[in-house]
Design a protein around this motif. Structure first.
Motif, PDB file in Angstrom:
ATOM      1  N   LEU A  47     -14.542   1.313  -3.240  1.00  0.00           N
ATOM      2  CA  LEU A  47     -13.576   0.945  -4.274  1.00  0.00           C
ATOM      3  C   LEU A  47     -13.541   1.966  -5.409  1.00  0.00           C
ATOM      4  CD1 LEU A  47     -14.097  -2.922  -4.327  1.00  0.00           C
ATOM      5  CD2 LEU A  47     -12.152  -1.642  -3.368  1.00  0.00           C
ATOM      6  N   VAL A  48     -14.672   2.588  -5.714  1.00  0.00           N
ATOM      7  CA  VAL A  48     -14.688   3.671  -6.712  1.00  0.00           C
ATOM      8  C   VAL A  48     -13.859   4.851  -6.200  1.00  0.00           C
ATOM      9  CG1 VAL A  48     -16.172   5.396  -7.833  1.00  0.00           C
ATOM     10  CG2 VAL A  48     -16.857   2.990  -7.799  1.00  0.00           C
ATOM     11  N   ALA A  49     -13.989   5.184  -4.911  1.00  0.00           N
ATOM     12  CA  ALA A  49     -13.185   6.265  -4.322  1.00  0.00           C
ATOM     13  C   ALA A  49     -11.700   5.900  -4.333  1.00  0.00           C
ATOM     14  CB  ALA A  49     -13.656   6.555  -2.900  1.00  0.00           C
ATOM     15  N   VAL A  50     -11.394   4.636  -4.080  1.00  0.00           N
ATOM     16  CA  VAL A  50     -10.000   4.171  -4.151  1.00  0.00           C
ATOM     17  C   VAL A  50      -9.481   4.338  -5.571  1.00  0.00           C
ATOM     18  CG1 VAL A  50      -8.497   2.142  -3.990  1.00  0.00           C
ATOM     19  CG2 VAL A  50     -10.167   2.596  -2.181  1.00  0.00           C
ATOM     20  N   ASP A  51     -10.290   3.987  -6.570  1.00  0.00           N
ATOM     21  CA  ASP A  51      -9.900   4.137  -7.984  1.00  0.00           C
ATOM     22  C   ASP A  51      -9.644   5.600  -8.340  1.00  0.00           C
ATOM     23  OD1 ASP A  51     -10.081   1.398  -8.359  1.00  0.00           O
ATOM     24  OD2 ASP A  51     -12.092   1.478  -9.249  1.00  0.00           O
ATOM     25  N   ARG A  52     -10.342   6.526  -7.671  1.00  0.00           N
ATOM     26  CA  ARG A  52     -10.116   7.967  -7.918  1.00  0.00           C
ATOM     27  C   ARG A  52      -8.847   8.476  -7.232  1.00  0.00           C
ATOM     28  NH1 ARG A  52     -15.903   8.624  -6.791  1.00  0.00           N
ATOM     29  NH2 ARG A  52     -15.305   9.180  -4.668  1.00  0.00           N
ATOM     30  N   GLY A  53      -8.183   7.613  -6.452  1.00  0.00           N
ATOM     31  CA  GLY A  53      -6.942   8.003  -5.786  1.00  0.00           C
ATOM     32  C   GLY A  53      -7.141   8.641  -4.427  1.00  0.00           C
ATOM     33  N   GLU A  54      -8.285   8.405  -3.789  1.00  0.00           N
ATOM     34  CA  GLU A  54      -8.573   9.041  -2.505  1.00  0.00           C
ATOM     35  C   GLU A  54      -7.955   8.314  -1.312  1.00  0.00           C
ATOM     36  OE1 GLU A  54     -12.736   9.858  -1.949  1.00  0.00           O
ATOM     37  OE2 GLU A  54     -12.943  10.693  -3.965  1.00  0.00           O
ATOM     38  N   LEU A  55      -7.450   7.097  -1.507  1.00  0.00           N
ATOM     39  CA  LEU A  55      -6.858   6.342  -0.405  1.00  0.00           C
ATOM     40  C   LEU A  55      -5.345   6.442  -0.505  1.00  0.00           C
ATOM     41  CD1 LEU A  55      -7.473   4.536   2.041  1.00  0.00           C
ATOM     42  CD2 LEU A  55      -7.355   2.572   0.513  1.00  0.00           C
ATOM     43  N   GLU A  56      -4.775   7.234   0.392  1.00  0.00           N
ATOM     44  CA  GLU A  56      -3.332   7.508   0.359  1.00  0.00           C
ATOM     45  C   GLU A  56      -2.762   7.360   1.763  1.00  0.00           C
ATOM     46  OE1 GLU A  56      -0.563  11.349  -0.606  1.00  0.00           O
ATOM     47  OE2 GLU A  56      -2.380  11.075  -1.802  1.00  0.00           O
ATOM     48  N   ILE A  57      -1.643   6.630   1.866  1.00  0.00           N
ATOM     49  CA  ILE A  57      -0.979   6.421   3.150  1.00  0.00           C
ATOM     50  C   ILE A  57       0.482   6.816   3.006  1.00  0.00           C
ATOM     51  CG2 ILE A  57      -0.298   4.714   4.866  1.00  0.00           C
ATOM     52  CD1 ILE A  57      -2.736   3.108   4.092  1.00  0.00           C
ATOM     53  N   PHE A  58       0.913   7.738   3.844  1.00  0.00           N
ATOM     54  CA  PHE A  58       2.303   8.222   3.831  1.00  0.00           C
ATOM     55  C   PHE A  58       2.744   8.607   2.424  1.00  0.00           C
ATOM     56  CE2 PHE A  58       2.360   5.352   7.611  1.00  0.00           C
ATOM     57  CZ  PHE A  58       2.568   6.343   8.566  1.00  0.00           C
ATOM     58  N   GLY A  59       1.867   9.284   1.686  1.00  0.00           N
ATOM     59  CA  GLY A  59       2.198   9.769   0.349  1.00  0.00           C
ATOM     60  C   GLY A  59       2.066   8.736  -0.758  1.00  0.00           C
ATOM     61  N   GLN A  60       1.717   7.510  -0.434  1.00  0.00           N
ATOM     62  CA  GLN A  60       1.555   6.461  -1.439  1.00  0.00           C
ATOM     63  C   GLN A  60       0.073   6.185  -1.662  1.00  0.00           C
ATOM     64  OE1 GLN A  60       3.510   2.751  -0.595  1.00  0.00           O
ATOM     65  NE2 GLN A  60       2.600   1.725  -2.349  1.00  0.00           N
ATOM     66  N   LYS A  61      -0.366   6.350  -2.915  1.00  0.00           N
ATOM     67  CA  LYS A  61      -1.754   6.053  -3.242  1.00  0.00           C
ATOM     68  C   LYS A  61      -1.918   4.542  -3.390  1.00  0.00           C
ATOM     69  CE  LYS A  61      -2.769  10.432  -5.222  1.00  0.00           C
ATOM     70  NZ  LYS A  61      -3.813  11.195  -5.746  1.00  0.00           N
ATOM     71  N   LEU A  62      -2.973   4.035  -2.767  1.00  0.00           N
ATOM     72  CA  LEU A  62      -3.264   2.608  -2.852  1.00  0.00           C
ATOM     73  C   LEU A  62      -4.316   2.385  -3.927  1.00  0.00           C
ATOM     74  CD1 LEU A  62      -3.514   1.734   0.953  1.00  0.00           C
ATOM     75  CD2 LEU A  62      -1.499   1.778  -0.507  1.00  0.00           C
ATOM     76  N   ASP A  63      -4.225   1.252  -4.606  1.00  0.00           N
ATOM     77  CA  ASP A  63      -5.267   0.915  -5.581  1.00  0.00           C
ATOM     78  C   ASP A  63      -5.981  -0.353  -5.132  1.00  0.00           C
ATOM     79  OD1 ASP A  63      -3.943  -1.444  -6.764  1.00  0.00           O
ATOM     80  OD2 ASP A  63      -2.557   0.012  -7.646  1.00  0.00           O
TER      81      ASP A  63
END
Length: 128
Positions: A47-63
């Motif tokens: 979740l910390v990595a997600v908060d840093r913007g590392e989870l991206e699908i088809f150009g959309q960052k997930l939070d």
């Protein structure tokens, strides 16, 4: 008598041939080294990595508000003696697949290494 001798010869050498074809790991398992981390710690790091913007699908960052982590997988590679960690999350709201009207993304999988997301896969379903 020849067939008996051939059968005996075959039984004597086949186990050695089979063992030779199985790869032997280079490193022995170290019982002192922990093999798996606590899943709650891994999810927090994810979740910390997600908060840093590392989870991206088809150009959309997930939070993190879009996700519900549901599973942690540990894959232990015998030859390299390493553990791969994957976290699977369901999306709270399905996302559209760009250019596709009959598909939606319902969940994502992410591989973690060193506290960072290194690989992402989206799980796509056909709309019903």
């Amino acid at each position: 008598m020849k067939s008996f001798f051939l059968a005996w010869l075959l039984c004597a050498f086949v186990p050695g041939i089979v063992q030779a074809s199985v790869s032997v790991p280079e490193h022995l398992i170290d019982p002192e080294q922990p093999r798996m981390e606590d899943p709650d710690t891994i999810v927090r790091r994810y979740l910390v990595a997600v908060d840093r913007g590392e989870l991206e699908i088809f150009g959309q960052k997930l939070d993190r508000s879009m996700l519900t982590p549901v599973r942690v997988e540990y894959v232990y590679d015998l030859s390299s003696r390493t553990v791969r960690i994957r976290i699977h999350s369901n999306l709270k709201q399905p996302l559209p697949v760009p250019g596709q009207h009959d598909c939606q993304i319902l969940s994502v999988g992410a591989e973690m290494e060193g506290g960072h997301i290194t690989e992402i896969e989206s799980h796509v379903w056909l709309k019903q």
